[in-house]
Enzyme design. Structure first.
Site, PDB file in Angstrom:
ATOM      1  N   VAL A  56     -44.125  -2.438   3.108  1.00  0.00           N
ATOM      2  CA  VAL A  56     -44.027  -1.080   3.636  1.00  0.00           C
ATOM      3  C   VAL A  56     -44.461  -1.043   5.101  1.00  0.00           C
ATOM      4  O   VAL A  56     -43.848  -0.367   5.928  1.00  0.00           O
ATOM      5  CB  VAL A  56     -44.883  -0.089   2.793  1.00  0.00           C
ATOM      6  CG1 VAL A  56     -44.831   1.314   3.391  1.00  0.00           C
ATOM      7  CG2 VAL A  56     -44.413  -0.077   1.342  1.00  0.00           C
ATOM      8  N   CYS A  57     -45.490  -1.800   5.421  1.00  0.00           N
ATOM      9  CA  CYS A  57     -46.095  -1.767   6.759  1.00  0.00           C
ATOM     10  C   CYS A  57     -45.102  -1.998   7.896  1.00  0.00           C
ATOM     11  O   CYS A  57     -45.096  -1.228   8.862  1.00  0.00           O
ATOM     12  CB  CYS A  57     -47.252  -2.755   6.856  1.00  0.00           C
ATOM     13  SG  CYS A  57     -48.544  -2.502   5.613  1.00  0.00           S
ATOM     14  N   PRO A  58     -44.250  -3.024   7.831  1.00  0.00           N
ATOM     15  CA  PRO A  58     -43.356  -3.234   8.983  1.00  0.00           C
ATOM     16  C   PRO A  58     -42.344  -2.106   9.170  1.00  0.00           C
ATOM     17  O   PRO A  58     -41.909  -1.857  10.294  1.00  0.00           O
ATOM     18  CB  PRO A  58     -42.667  -4.564   8.676  1.00  0.00           C
ATOM     19  CG  PRO A  58     -42.813  -4.772   7.213  1.00  0.00           C
ATOM     20  CD  PRO A  58     -44.106  -4.089   6.830  1.00  0.00           C
ATOM     21  N   GLU A  60     -43.010   1.051   8.870  1.00  0.00           N
ATOM     22  CA  GLU A  60     -43.734   2.068   9.632  1.00  0.00           C
ATOM     23  C   GLU A  60     -43.927   1.629  11.076  1.00  0.00           C
ATOM     24  O   GLU A  60     -43.711   2.407  12.009  1.00  0.00           O
ATOM     25  CB  GLU A  60     -45.111   2.306   9.023  1.00  0.00           C
ATOM     26  CG  GLU A  60     -45.095   2.870   7.635  1.00  0.00           C
ATOM     27  CD  GLU A  60     -46.496   3.063   7.114  1.00  0.00           C
ATOM     28  OE1 GLU A  60     -46.784   4.191   6.697  1.00  0.00           O
ATOM     29  OE2 GLU A  60     -47.298   2.106   7.134  1.00  0.00           O
ATOM     30  N   ILE A  61     -44.367   0.396  11.258  1.00  0.00           N
ATOM     31  CA  ILE A  61     -44.635  -0.122  12.601  1.00  0.00           C
ATOM     32  C   ILE A  61     -43.358  -0.089  13.434  1.00  0.00           C
ATOM     33  O   ILE A  61     -43.366   0.328  14.599  1.00  0.00           O
ATOM     34  CB  ILE A  61     -45.236  -1.541  12.519  1.00  0.00           C
ATOM     35  CG1 ILE A  61     -46.606  -1.484  11.817  1.00  0.00           C
ATOM     36  CG2 ILE A  61     -45.364  -2.157  13.906  1.00  0.00           C
ATOM     37  CD1 ILE A  61     -47.140  -2.834  11.377  1.00  0.00           C
TER      38      ILE A  61
END
Length: 184
Positions: A56-58, A60-61
């Protein structure tokens, strides 16, 4: 460990941390501090993610990076952060197509001291929740959004709230930039 999250009206904690700012050899790391945005008279948006090299993190980034100029246009310093080290951040940026061209620093809170002071560490794994802070140029927290580990945030909503806060006026539900504000 703190049990409460630093929230609206509180002063954002002081910090001085290394961040990944480039993929250029010899210029990868830069120390950023809580004073940087204040000295520049800018707002600060700091968003936290749990772990590098996850799923999920990438997303958002990459979305924050796509909207980087929108934050710049609002005199806002954008900083991404996690409890991973600067070396893990650098390896992830080199390894992930969507992260190579980041325009904002990836803060490394390796000691977890800032995340702990903010009260945003998940109890079991001691990783940061998906938390977004909007901090005014005086260092006061004006907005906090907290998502559970599995749910990505909405970058357009961060921009909408930033716009509303920067009007310094009363903004009704679902207000967007350019719409009328309320008279008291």
């Amino acid at each position: 460990m703190k049990n409460h999250i630093v929230s609206v009206g509180s002063e954002f904690p002081e910090f001085k941390k290394l961040a990944v700012v480039s993929l250029d050899k010899g210029n990868e790391f830069y120390e950023i501090s809580s004073d940087d945005h204040r000295q520049a008279g800018k707002w600060l948006v700091m968003f936290w993610w749990p772990k590098d090299f996850t799923f999920v993190c990438p997303t958002e980034i990459a979305e924050f990076n796509k909207k980087f100029d929108d934050f710049e246009d609002r005199d806002t310093m954008l900083v991404g952060a996690s409890t991973d080290s600067e070396f893990v951040h650098l390896a992830w940026r080199k390894n992930h197509d969507d992260l190579r061209g980041l325009k904002f620093p990836m803060l490394a809170d390796t000691s977890k001291s800032l995340a702990d002071e903010l009260g945003i560490l998940e109890a079991n794994e001691k990783v940061a929740y998906r938390v977004t802070y909007i901090v005014d140029p005086q260092g006061i927290v004006r907005w906090v959004a907290v998502n559970d580990l599995s749910v990505g945030r909405n970058v357009n909503e961060v921009l909408r709230v930033l716009d509303a806060l920067q009007t310094d006026e009363l903004c009704p539900c679902n207000w967007t930039k350019g719409e009328a504000t309320l008279a008291a």
